[in-house]
Design an enzyme around this catalytic site. Sequence first.
Site, PDB file in Angstrom:
ATOM      1  N   GLU A   1      35.749  16.684  20.318  1.00 55.96           N
ATOM      2  CA  GLU A   1      34.526  15.897  20.513  1.00 55.96           C
ATOM      3  C   GLU A   1      33.254  16.720  20.291  1.00 55.96           C
ATOM      4  OE1 GLU A   1      35.030  13.333  24.005  1.00 55.96           O
ATOM      5  OE2 GLU A   1      32.951  13.876  24.437  1.00 55.96           O
ATOM      6  N   ASP A   2      33.240  17.931  20.793  1.00 55.03           N
ATOM      7  CA  ASP A   2      31.979  18.686  20.840  1.00 55.03           C
ATOM      8  C   ASP A   2      31.864  19.834  19.848  1.00 55.03           C
ATOM      9  OD1 ASP A   2      31.088  17.055  22.821  1.00 55.03           O
ATOM     10  OD2 ASP A   2      31.587  18.394  24.467  1.00 55.03           O
TER      11      ASP A   2
HETATM   12  P1  NDP Z   1      25.121  12.448  28.019  1.00 59.44           P
HETATM   13  O1  NDP Z   1      26.405  12.044  27.405  1.00 59.44           O
HETATM   14  O2  NDP Z   1      24.003  12.810  27.125  1.00 59.44           O
HETATM   15  O3  NDP Z   1      25.362  13.643  29.062  1.00 59.44           O
HETATM   16  C1  NDP Z   1      26.400  13.658  29.984  1.00 59.44           C
HETATM   17  C2  NDP Z   1      27.539  14.526  29.475  1.00 59.44           C
HETATM   18  O4  NDP Z   1      27.019  15.819  29.159  1.00 59.44           O
HETATM   19  C3  NDP Z   1      28.590  14.748  30.516  1.00 59.44           C
HETATM   20  O5  NDP Z   1      29.553  13.734  30.450  1.00 59.44           O
HETATM   21  C4  NDP Z   1      29.134  16.109  30.136  1.00 59.44           C
HETATM   22  O6  NDP Z   1      30.114  15.853  29.153  1.00 59.44           O
HETATM   23  C5  NDP Z   1      27.956  16.832  29.470  1.00 59.44           C
HETATM   24  N1  NDP Z   1      27.221  17.835  30.289  1.00 59.44           N
HETATM   25  C6  NDP Z   1      26.824  19.055  29.863  1.00 59.44           C
HETATM   26  N2  NDP Z   1      26.120  19.682  30.801  1.00 59.44           N
HETATM   27  C7  NDP Z   1      26.087  18.874  31.878  1.00 59.44           C
HETATM   28  C8  NDP Z   1      25.492  19.004  33.171  1.00 59.44           C
HETATM   29  N3  NDP Z   1      24.828  20.094  33.562  1.00 59.44           N
HETATM   30  N4  NDP Z   1      25.623  17.970  34.033  1.00 59.44           N
HETATM   31  C9  NDP Z   1      26.317  16.882  33.653  1.00 59.44           C
HETATM   32  N5  NDP Z   1      26.883  16.679  32.434  1.00 59.44           N
HETATM   33  C10 NDP Z   1      26.773  17.697  31.547  1.00 59.44           C
HETATM   34  O7  NDP Z   1      24.538  11.399  28.956  1.00 59.44           O
HETATM   35  P2  NDP Z   1      25.143  10.088  29.487  1.00 59.44           P
HETATM   36  O8  NDP Z   1      26.562  10.235  29.849  1.00 59.44           O
HETATM   37  O9  NDP Z   1      24.229   9.581  30.523  1.00 59.44           O
HETATM   38  O10 NDP Z   1      25.111   9.142  28.172  1.00 59.44           O
HETATM   39  C11 NDP Z   1      24.011   8.582  27.686  1.00 59.44           C
HETATM   40  C12 NDP Z   1      23.830   7.228  28.321  1.00 59.44           C
HETATM   41  O11 NDP Z   1      22.653   7.320  29.119  1.00 59.44           O
HETATM   42  C13 NDP Z   1      23.677   6.136  27.361  1.00 59.44           C
HETATM   43  O12 NDP Z   1      24.629   5.151  27.659  1.00 59.44           O
HETATM   44  C14 NDP Z   1      22.226   5.637  27.570  1.00 59.44           C
HETATM   45  O13 NDP Z   1      22.163   4.227  27.582  1.00 59.44           O
HETATM   46  C15 NDP Z   1      21.890   6.187  28.915  1.00 59.44           C
HETATM   47  N6  NDP Z   1      20.524   6.661  29.043  1.00 59.44           N
HETATM   48  C16 NDP Z   1      19.907   6.457  30.234  1.00 59.44           C
HETATM   49  C17 NDP Z   1      18.638   6.907  30.453  1.00 59.44           C
HETATM   50  C18 NDP Z   1      18.030   6.696  31.791  1.00 59.44           C
HETATM   51  O14 NDP Z   1      17.001   7.272  32.072  1.00 59.44           O
HETATM   52  N7  NDP Z   1      18.603   5.906  32.662  1.00 59.44           N
HETATM   53  C19 NDP Z   1      17.875   7.592  29.404  1.00 59.44           C
HETATM   54  C20 NDP Z   1      18.640   7.807  28.198  1.00 59.44           C
HETATM   55  C21 NDP Z   1      19.915   7.337  28.051  1.00 59.44           C
HETATM   56  P3  NDP Z   1      31.359  16.816  28.828  1.00 59.44           P
HETATM   57  O15 NDP Z   1      32.330  16.805  29.922  1.00 59.44           O
HETATM   58  O16 NDP Z   1      31.901  16.178  27.582  1.00 59.44           O
HETATM   59  O17 NDP Z   1      30.751  18.153  28.595  1.00 59.44           O
END
Ligand code: NDP
Length: 189
Positions: A69-70
């Site tokens: 994925e990444d």
């Molecule tokens: P991201 O997918 O951008 O980020 C979360 C993912 O980042 C985690 O699942 C993890 O995945 C990885 N990660 C890396 N560093 C960290 C950390 N320090 N803490 C937590 N996670 C980390 O974000 P979202 O999952 O929220 O996905 C985007 C969604 O957010 C969209 O559905 C959009 O609609 C919504 N959104 C909401 C906003 C709001 O303000 N409410 C603004 C913008 C978007 P892994 O395990 O794979 O590393």
Amino acid sequence: MQCVPFDDFSLFLTALRYCAEKHRMQRRKDAQRTPYLNHPIEVAELLWRVGSVRDASILIAALLHDVIEDTGARPEEIRRLFGDEVLSLVLEVSDDKSLPKDARKELQVVHAPGLSRGAKLIKIGDKICNVRDITISPPPEWPLERRLEYLNWAERVVDGIGEDNYLEKLFRKTLMEGRQQLGQEADLT
Ligand code: NDP
Ligand code: ZN
């Protein structure tokens, strides 16, 4: 004392080195920009310590759970180095990056009940780590509302998984603590 088979341990170390190489340019999203590698190690450690997982393929797939994925690691390479079972687990826990983010997140909820047992354990371990990170070391620009949304979504995925074991219990505890912490932060603002 329980012994880990030599071949399993050897392949686990190869996976650790492979994972370190693949994620070498990446950082987590927290303010300290923690090396990304800490995350897959933490997931594998949770499976070993809390889930008592001793299946080498599941532990290796935990280490590799984000490489397709990444990092764009090639499935064929994973099959060649670690075998079909590991590849199948890693593919099960990998999102389809060609889809929009909202669709991907919804599909994780939909697919959760149908995952294999190993993939379910990796998913729960991953969600424990991410809920912890969102609570303790979140991306600095995320408002409280977005962090809370993430916790709610992670809960829906784990509800769909439907496991009842020590990992699932730790997830519930981590989620509860996360909500308490975010509640306290909300009170301060
Ligand atoms: P991201 O997918 O951008 O980020 C979360 C993912 O980042 C985690 O699942 C993890 O995945 C990885 N990660 C890396 N560093 C960290 C950390 N320090 N803490 C937590 N996670 C980390 O974000 P979202 O999952 O929220 O996905 C985007 C969604 O957010 C969209 O559905 C959009 O609609 C919504 N959104 C909401 C906003 C709001 O303000 N409410 C603004 C913008 C978007 P892994 O395990 O794979 O590393
Ligand atoms: Zn992950």
